[in-house]
Design an enzyme around this catalytic site. Sequence first.
Site, short mmCIF file in Angstrom:
data_model
loop_
_atom_site.label_atom_id
_atom_site.label_comp_id
_atom_site.label_asym_id
_atom_site.label_seq_id
_atom_site.Cartn_x
_atom_site.Cartn_y
_atom_site.Cartn_z
N TYR A 26 -14.70 5.26 -3.35
CA TYR A 26 -13.69 6.07 -2.49
C TYR A 26 -14.70 7.32 -2.11
O TYR A 26 -14.64 7.67 -0.91
CB TYR A 26 -12.72 6.63 -3.15
CG TYR A 26 -11.63 5.48 -3.44
CD1 TYR A 26 -10.96 4.95 -2.74
CD2 TYR A 26 -11.60 4.79 -4.73
CE1 TYR A 26 -9.97 3.97 -3.11
CE2 TYR A 26 -11.11 3.83 -5.39
CZ TYR A 26 -10.25 3.40 -4.38
OH TYR A 26 -9.29 2.35 -4.78
N ASN A 64 -3.91 0.35 4.22
CA ASN A 64 -4.42 -0.52 5.04
C ASN A 64 -3.32 -1.77 5.35
O ASN A 64 -2.81 -2.32 4.40
CB ASN A 64 -5.69 -1.19 4.29
CG ASN A 64 -6.15 -2.45 4.90
OD1 ASN A 64 -6.16 -2.79 6.28
ND2 ASN A 64 -6.85 -3.23 4.18
N CYS A 96 -10.20 -3.52 1.80
CA CYS A 96 -9.82 -2.44 0.95
C CYS A 96 -10.47 -2.90 -0.36
O CYS A 96 -10.41 -2.00 -1.37
CB CYS A 96 -8.61 -2.17 1.26
SG CYS A 96 -7.17 -3.18 0.88
N HIS A 97 -10.16 -3.94 -0.69
CA HIS A 97 -10.56 -4.69 -1.97
C HIS A 97 -12.00 -4.31 -2.48
O HIS A 97 -12.37 -4.44 -3.57
CB HIS A 97 -10.31 -6.03 -2.31
CG HIS A 97 -11.13 -6.89 -1.20
ND1 HIS A 97 -10.76 -7.27 -0.08
CD2 HIS A 97 -12.31 -7.55 -1.55
CE1 HIS A 97 -11.73 -7.83 0.72
NE2 HIS A 97 -12.40 -8.18 -0.38
N GLU A 139 -16.33 -13.08 -3.61
CA GLU A 139 -17.51 -12.47 -2.68
C GLU A 139 -18.83 -12.48 -3.55
O GLU A 139 -19.81 -11.79 -3.10
CB GLU A 139 -17.04 -11.23 -2.05
CG GLU A 139 -15.92 -11.45 -1.05
CD GLU A 139 -15.72 -10.30 -0.38
OE1 GLU A 139 -16.11 -9.06 -0.66
OE2 GLU A 139 -14.61 -9.96 0.41
#
Length: 163
Positions: A99, A122, A130-131, A157
Amino acid sequence: MNRATEYAVALGDTGLHAALSIRNDAVTRIRLTMESRASGEMTASAVSGSVIEALRNWPDAGRAVDWLDDPAFPPIGTAFQRRVWRALCALAVGETVSYGEVAARIGQPGAARAVGQAVNANPWPPLVPCHRVLSAGGHLGGYALGTGIKRKLLRIEGVELET
């Protein structure tokens, strides 16, 4: 046996809903539905083909797309929130940031908490990823749809986090 997890999102006020089925750390199915609206009838054609295609092929081989420029992206959010969402769109598949890093990237060092609030607001996860935002020290942090979903999205990912 690894049970499927369903990750359902509504893309802002477009009427488009996506449900991703996740099994064994892979998206096995994506179901897209278009909600009919009584006022201002929303049709699938109102959502660009690129949005639907991106959801069908999520995560898209590392390609970063600024979804805020898409005509279907909802005209919501403060200027600060929109800067945060743009910064998230610039993240590649598998890239994670804190963040605080997002705050620094948008020229607001020290605004990590405000970034967290913007990330939580979001309207287009997982396209606005946002993850990919972690708490300080690389810990999972929170997620509006639960940390289990966040962990699964990151695993898809190629990001493995310590428990």
